[in-house]
Write an enzyme that holds these catalytic residues in place. Sequence first.
Site, PDB file in Angstrom:
ATOM      1  N   TYR A 144       8.517 -25.784 100.892  1.00 20.59           N
ATOM      2  CA  TYR A 144       7.209 -25.933 100.251  1.00 20.59           C
ATOM      3  C   TYR A 144       6.685 -27.332 100.544  1.00 20.59           C
ATOM      4  O   TYR A 144       7.413 -28.327 100.450  1.00 20.59           O
ATOM      5  CB  TYR A 144       7.335 -25.745  98.731  1.00 20.59           C
ATOM      6  CG  TYR A 144       6.067 -26.055  97.956  1.00 20.59           C
ATOM      7  CD1 TYR A 144       5.161 -25.053  97.663  1.00 20.59           C
ATOM      8  CD2 TYR A 144       5.791 -27.352  97.533  1.00 20.59           C
ATOM      9  CE1 TYR A 144       3.996 -25.332  96.960  1.00 20.59           C
ATOM     10  CE2 TYR A 144       4.626 -27.643  96.834  1.00 20.59           C
ATOM     11  CZ  TYR A 144       3.737 -26.625  96.551  1.00 20.59           C
ATOM     12  OH  TYR A 144       2.580 -26.911  95.862  1.00 20.59           O
ATOM     13  N   GLU A 204      -2.030 -26.773 100.236  1.00 20.60           N
ATOM     14  CA  GLU A 204      -0.711 -26.284  99.840  1.00 20.60           C
ATOM     15  C   GLU A 204      -0.196 -25.304 100.880  1.00 20.60           C
ATOM     16  O   GLU A 204      -0.854 -24.302 101.176  1.00 20.60           O
ATOM     17  CB  GLU A 204      -0.788 -25.596  98.470  1.00 20.60           C
ATOM     18  CG  GLU A 204       0.553 -25.087  97.968  1.00 20.60           C
ATOM     19  CD  GLU A 204       0.426 -24.348  96.642  1.00 20.60           C
ATOM     20  OE1 GLU A 204       1.123 -24.700  95.682  1.00 20.60           O
ATOM     21  OE2 GLU A 204      -0.405 -23.400  96.574  1.00 20.60           O
TER      22      GLU A 204
END
Length: 264
Positions: free
Chosen positions: A52, A140
Amino acid sequence: MSSLKICSPAVVGELASKMLGYNLTTKQTPKDGVQVKTVMVAEALDITRETYFAILMDRACNGPVMVGSPQGGMDIEEVAATTPELIFKEVIDIFEGVRDDQALRMAANLGFKGELERQAADQIKRLYDLFLKVDATQVEVNPLGETPEGQVVCFDAKINFDDNAEFRQKSVFAMDDTAESDPTETEAAKFDLKYIGMDGNIACFVNGAGLAMATCDIIDLHGGKPANFLDLGGGVKENQVYAAFKLLTADPKVGRRLFLYIKN
């Protein structure tokens, strides 16, 4: 019908025809789902490992920060709650940008090794360039993964844009699809009004976001339920006031219940 299908090129048309025009229901859609009007076709790649990575604005740091975790492909809030030691942050100096040592350190913390570490660091620097170029408040990537062939790939991403930069990002905001947005919120935005519909029956007509939030709280404190959040802004004009009244009085939940709070 699933929102994701892996198939050969020969059956893309057939699968797309089964998606277009039908309703898709996920955790991010309303209860009744949304109608599928567009299908994206992308190359399928194998993923050997998922991480991530995000760049976002942080009030505490007064600027952008990088946030990463070697645990990708899942809810990052859950990772932060259960294994906070796997969340890594790097504060970005807005004058220097992302330094090489920062990018390499983040890549290493994400678990990339050898040549993949250098590739990931390069991707991180490019993502910050994108963050600046499009006036983003958040970029993101989940997952930022690696393939069996030794590639670092942004497999899925979400970007939030700064509304105040619309005058600079006309091509970006021209792609905004309001078909799935609340019609009242869309109409309010045409007059530069900040409107959010709520479940109550007392309309709120306020200039100032902080005052609007406080007004909603006061109504709730005394047993009422606000029907909306409406911020006219400090420099409100006559046509905006007129548009705001039309929007509020058109709400069938409101009837004649209106809370008007205008500060000097």
